[in-house]
Scaffold this active site. Structure first.
Site, PDB file in Angstrom:
ATOM      1  N   SER A 142       0.915  -1.172  -0.122  1.00 26.53           N
ATOM      2  CA  SER A 142      -0.132  -0.046   0.002  1.00 26.53           C
ATOM      3  C   SER A 142       0.816   1.288  -0.082  1.00 26.53           C
ATOM      4  CB  SER A 142      -0.746   0.090   1.246  1.00 26.53           C
ATOM      5  OG  SER A 142      -1.553  -1.117   1.189  1.00 26.53           O
ATOM      6  N   SER A 143       0.556   2.178  -0.830  1.00 25.15           N
ATOM      7  CA  SER A 143       1.044   3.557  -0.831  1.00 25.15           C
ATOM      8  C   SER A 143       2.725   3.373  -1.411  1.00 25.15           C
ATOM      9  CB  SER A 143       0.964   4.249   0.441  1.00 25.15           C
ATOM     10  OG  SER A 143       1.247   5.742   0.436  1.00 25.15           O
ATOM     11  N   SER A 144       3.601   3.741  -0.252  1.00 24.12           N
ATOM     12  CA  SER A 144       4.951   3.550  -0.251  1.00 24.12           C
ATOM     13  C   SER A 144       5.333   2.105  -0.909  1.00 24.12           C
ATOM     14  CB  SER A 144       5.994   3.990   0.833  1.00 24.12           C
ATOM     15  OG  SER A 144       7.357   3.779   0.458  1.00 24.12           O
TER      16      SER A 144
END
Ligand SMILES: *[C@@H]1O[C@H](CO)[C@@H](O)[C@H](O)[C@H]1NC(C)=O
Ligand SMILES: *[C@@H]1O[C@H](CO)[C@@H](O)[C@H](O)[C@H]1NC(C)=O
Length: 300
Positions: A142-144
């Site tokens: 998720s995300s990074s």
């Protein structure tokens, strides 16, 4: 002779908490010596109580400010592993702020010695340790961690059968032209980087120029209300994987509204590339565990 071996066994017993032991099933465990680790990435692993014969491996990569522990407790993969018998690897970022390094040349290069290399070495360790099925190795985040998922798929295509990125950016989009490690890239985050599918495919090729084998199939989630990694990153990521697989970004194979749920649109560009755009959803799109199991082929 006998006395020596008794002594040896006694010493081994004393040392046993410190020597290399198989992680205990059913809880999150740290693995210290998984191989070369120049950037000091942490390795945590969850081995299910009912480990499959020739198990699969899922690498689950945390978001900025996160950790292996937070992604372990905040994602469904350890529970799912109890059903499907795979091993879950939770890498833990070594950087302050604990985003992943998806900006340096080292991390954006196959065997380049950066964070991505450490994660690949964890996978290699786990394949040996658990006699894993090398055709069932997957990566998600998720995300990074989604940025890193795209980087892992690009830089270690031989390793993964599939990837799922929740709210990231294309592989290489966060590049730091000044060589910064774990650098934030405003133009990418703000959705100002616009490349063609071919340009994005070249970015992937340049991470492992000599590679000509198969590549992981990619599923990309992004929210239309993402204010951290702007939604243009969804388009660019779809262009990237379409470019890699030679699919037409402009004329997808199918588009399904309200799939897998209301307000989500699933666009399939070809067998290896699918995008899921979540209208009204911000940063980040929630993990869809049962859909993930389908994309990874644990369920049909
Ligand atoms: C941010 O990434 C883009 C490519 O996605 C690159 O052109 C740009 O130079 C990068 N910015 C910095 C400050 O390195
Ligand atoms: C792929 O690379 C291998 C090893 O470099 C080479 O022998 C083979 O001919 C290449 N195949 C294609 C289709 O380019």
């Amino acid at each position: 002779m006998a006395r020596i071996s008794v002594l040896t066994s006694f010493l081994l017993l004393l040392l046993s908490p410190f020597v290399h032991l198989a992680p205990t099933p059913g809880s999150l465990q740290k693995v210290s010596d998984f191989g070369s680790n120049p950037t000091n990435v942490g390795m945590y692993i969850y081995v299910p109580k009912k480990l499959a014969d020739k198990p699969g491996i899922v690498v689950a990569i945390h978001y900025c400010t996160g950790s292996a522990q937070s992604y372990y407790s905040g994602s469904p993969y350890s529970q799912l592993s109890e059903t499907y018998g795979f091993v879950v690897i939770y890498p833990s970022s070594p950087h302050s702020g604990t985003c992943w390094d998806v900006s340096s040349k080292a991390s954006l290069t196959h065997n380049g010695g950066g964070d991505s290399n450490a994660i690949a070495n964890m996978v290699t360790w786990a394949i040996t340790q658990y006699s894993a099925d090398t055709s069932k190795v997957f990566v998600t985040g998720s995300s990074s961690g989604a940025m890193m998922t795209n980087v892992m798929a690009a830089a270690y295509p031989e390793m993964f059968a599939a990837g799922i990125a929740y709210s990231g950016v294309p592989a290489g989009c966060f590049v730091s032209t000044s060589g910064g490690v774990d650098a934030w890239n405003n133009s990418c985050a703000n959705g100002q980087v616009n490349d063609t599918p071919q340009q994005w495919a070249n970015v992937v090729d340049n991470m492992y120029p000599s590679y000509n084998g198969t590549r992981p199939k990619m599923q990309i989630y992004h929210g239309s209300s993402d204010a951290t990694l702007l939604p243009n990153n969804y388009k660019e990521t779809m262009k990237q994987w379409c470019g890699v697989f030679g699919y037409s970004y402009d004329s997808p194979a199918s588009t399904k509204q309200n799939t897998p749920q209301s307000q989500y649109t699933t666009t399939t560009y070809g067998p290896m590339v699918q995008g899921i755009y979540a209208t009204g959803v911000g940063h980040t799109v929630p993990i869809h565990g049962s859909q993930d199991m389908q994309w990874f082929g644990f369920t049909t």
